[in-house]
Design an enzyme around this catalytic site. Sequence first.
Site, PDB file in Angstrom:
ATOM      1  N   SER A 164     -32.984  15.715   7.713  1.00 42.90           N
ATOM      2  CA  SER A 164     -33.732  16.884   7.229  1.00 42.90           C
ATOM      3  C   SER A 164     -35.201  16.514   7.217  1.00 42.90           C
ATOM      4  CB  SER A 164     -33.299  17.227   5.799  1.00 42.90           C
ATOM      5  OG  SER A 164     -34.153  18.216   5.240  1.00 42.90           O
ATOM      6  N   TYR A 177     -31.013  15.061  -2.917  1.00 40.28           N
ATOM      7  CA  TYR A 177     -30.915  15.523  -1.523  1.00 40.28           C
ATOM      8  C   TYR A 177     -31.964  14.800  -0.669  1.00 40.28           C
ATOM      9  CZ  TYR A 177     -30.752  18.722   2.482  1.00 40.28           C
ATOM     10  OH  TYR A 177     -30.636  19.255   3.754  1.00 40.28           O
TER      11      TYR A 177
HETATM   12  P1  NAD Z   1     -23.640  24.932   5.725  1.00 39.90           P
HETATM   13  O1  NAD Z   1     -23.339  24.867   4.283  1.00 39.90           O
HETATM   14  O2  NAD Z   1     -23.707  26.243   6.421  1.00 39.90           O
HETATM   15  O3  NAD Z   1     -22.648  23.983   6.541  1.00 39.90           O
HETATM   16  C1  NAD Z   1     -22.282  22.715   6.072  1.00 39.90           C
HETATM   17  C2  NAD Z   1     -20.861  22.427   6.525  1.00 39.90           C
HETATM   18  O4  NAD Z   1     -20.514  21.100   6.070  1.00 39.90           O
HETATM   19  C3  NAD Z   1     -19.837  23.395   5.918  1.00 39.90           C
HETATM   20  O5  NAD Z   1     -19.009  23.917   6.937  1.00 39.90           O
HETATM   21  C4  NAD Z   1     -19.047  22.538   4.939  1.00 39.90           C
HETATM   22  O6  NAD Z   1     -17.687  22.927   4.794  1.00 39.90           O
HETATM   23  C5  NAD Z   1     -19.178  21.158   5.571  1.00 39.90           C
HETATM   24  N1  NAD Z   1     -18.940  20.081   4.601  1.00 39.90           N
HETATM   25  C6  NAD Z   1     -19.489  19.949   3.376  1.00 39.90           C
HETATM   26  N2  NAD Z   1     -18.986  18.861   2.765  1.00 39.90           N
HETATM   27  C7  NAD Z   1     -18.121  18.281   3.629  1.00 39.90           C
HETATM   28  C8  NAD Z   1     -17.291  17.133   3.573  1.00 39.90           C
HETATM   29  N3  NAD Z   1     -17.221  16.352   2.480  1.00 39.90           N
HETATM   30  N4  NAD Z   1     -16.540  16.833   4.656  1.00 39.90           N
HETATM   31  C9  NAD Z   1     -16.552  17.625   5.748  1.00 39.90           C
HETATM   32  N5  NAD Z   1     -17.297  18.742   5.846  1.00 39.90           N
HETATM   33  C10 NAD Z   1     -18.082  19.064   4.794  1.00 39.90           C
HETATM   34  O7  NAD Z   1     -25.048  24.178   5.866  1.00 39.90           O
HETATM   35  P2  NAD Z   1     -26.103  24.022   7.074  1.00 39.90           P
HETATM   36  O8  NAD Z   1     -27.376  24.599   6.576  1.00 39.90           O
HETATM   37  O9  NAD Z   1     -25.549  24.418   8.367  1.00 39.90           O
HETATM   38  O10 NAD Z   1     -26.290  22.428   7.010  1.00 39.90           O
HETATM   39  C11 NAD Z   1     -25.793  21.536   7.992  1.00 39.90           C
HETATM   40  C12 NAD Z   1     -26.582  20.238   7.885  1.00 39.90           C
HETATM   41  O11 NAD Z   1     -27.973  20.520   8.137  1.00 39.90           O
HETATM   42  C13 NAD Z   1     -26.526  19.574   6.507  1.00 39.90           C
HETATM   43  O12 NAD Z   1     -26.428  18.170   6.652  1.00 39.90           O
HETATM   44  C14 NAD Z   1     -27.869  19.956   5.900  1.00 39.90           C
HETATM   45  O13 NAD Z   1     -28.273  19.052   4.922  1.00 39.90           O
HETATM   46  C15 NAD Z   1     -28.753  19.951   7.119  1.00 39.90           C
HETATM   47  N6  NAD Z   1     -29.995  20.719   6.970  1.00 39.90           N
HETATM   48  C16 NAD Z   1     -29.970  22.065   6.705  1.00 39.90           C
HETATM   49  C17 NAD Z   1     -31.192  22.747   6.583  1.00 39.90           C
HETATM   50  C18 NAD Z   1     -31.258  24.238   6.297  1.00 39.90           C
HETATM   51  O14 NAD Z   1     -32.358  24.745   6.002  1.00 39.90           O
HETATM   52  N7  NAD Z   1     -30.164  24.971   6.375  1.00 39.90           N
HETATM   53  C19 NAD Z   1     -32.399  22.065   6.721  1.00 39.90           C
HETATM   54  C20 NAD Z   1     -32.366  20.700   6.986  1.00 39.90           C
HETATM   55  C21 NAD Z   1     -31.162  20.036   7.112  1.00 39.90           C
END
Ligand code: NAD
Length: 276
Positions: A164, A177
């Site tokens: 991130s 986080y």
């Molecule tokens: P999201 O919540 O839409 O998707 C996350 C997925 O991870 C979900 O399908 C969930 O079921 C799965 N998950 C959670 N815990 C788990 C576990 N213990 N084992 C297996 N699967 C698990 O979120 P997103 O926004 O698509 O985030 C995806 C990644 O991107 C994350 O690592 C997040 O930190 C990172 N990220 C997101 C953003 C943002 O703004 N959305 C920004 C920077 C980084």
Amino acid sequence: MSSGVVPASMPEITSGRPTARRFEEKVCVVTGGASGIGRAVVLRLAAEGARVAVLDMDLAGARESLELAGGETTGLAAEIDVRSSASVEAAAGLVKGQLGNADVLVNNAGIEILGTIDEMAPDVWDEIMAVNLRGPYLTSRIFLPQLLARAAERGGAAVVHNASLMGLVSSAGLAAYCASKAGVVSLTRSMALDYAKQNLRVNCVCPGIIHTPMLERRFAMQPDREQAYRDTSRRPPVQYIGRPEDVAASVAYLASDEARFVTGSALTIDGGVGAA
Ligand code: NAD
């Protein structure tokens, strides 16, 4: 939620119908593939010819992603909990048995829990670390024999961690986080150095604000923050919030042979936020 203003002239990401087929004959594993960025990565890699293993705690969502990507001929969907060795071992066995050794591992599963350290109980801290930092370590460790076997056989394999922007800079009220994601950036560099001679490249993406269910949950808890984006005061310099496809395009690049000289890097995909 308002997803921000998208300019009329914005170039379209060709997710789902890219002309390149960079993953033909390759097996790509995506954790957290049921939702948001992970689902976009699944669709992108499959559209470029990959056989994809969609792994998630949310099995129904993983199956839906696989269906959207082309169904069972495209790969497999399975349950995984990245906190558990036994669960990751089982998923790795399934991938090897059904699709063959993994060429690409995308460690994308992650959670976000808000809080300063005084607000956050130790078990909540541990939970964030277990998913966001221990998860990529454990999954990489367990898939390593497959990735190294492929690297030896084909001259290259790749890991892409989803860190991130918060792993490079910080944000108030998000201590665990940010610390977990800084750990992922560091893990990326260490793994890149440790496996470079074996042709395993390791990079991470550092997305800024991306419109996914995770962001919607955040805005539901902090309506003032969503309002600030609506009012433009907190929008990224490009003036809109990123989309999962924006991250998927960069993940696909880093996972592909086009990035053969790229390892140990942290690529920001943030509409310019980190530059400020
Ligand atoms: P999201 O919540 O839409 O998707 C996350 C997925 O991870 C979900 O399908 C969930 O079921 C799965 N998950 C959670 N815990 C788990 C576990 N213990 N084992 C297996 N699967 C698990 O979120 P997103 O926004 O698509 O985030 C995806 C990644 O991107 C994350 O690592 C997040 O930190 C990172 N990220 C997101 C953003 C943002 O703004 N959305 C920004 C920077 C980084």
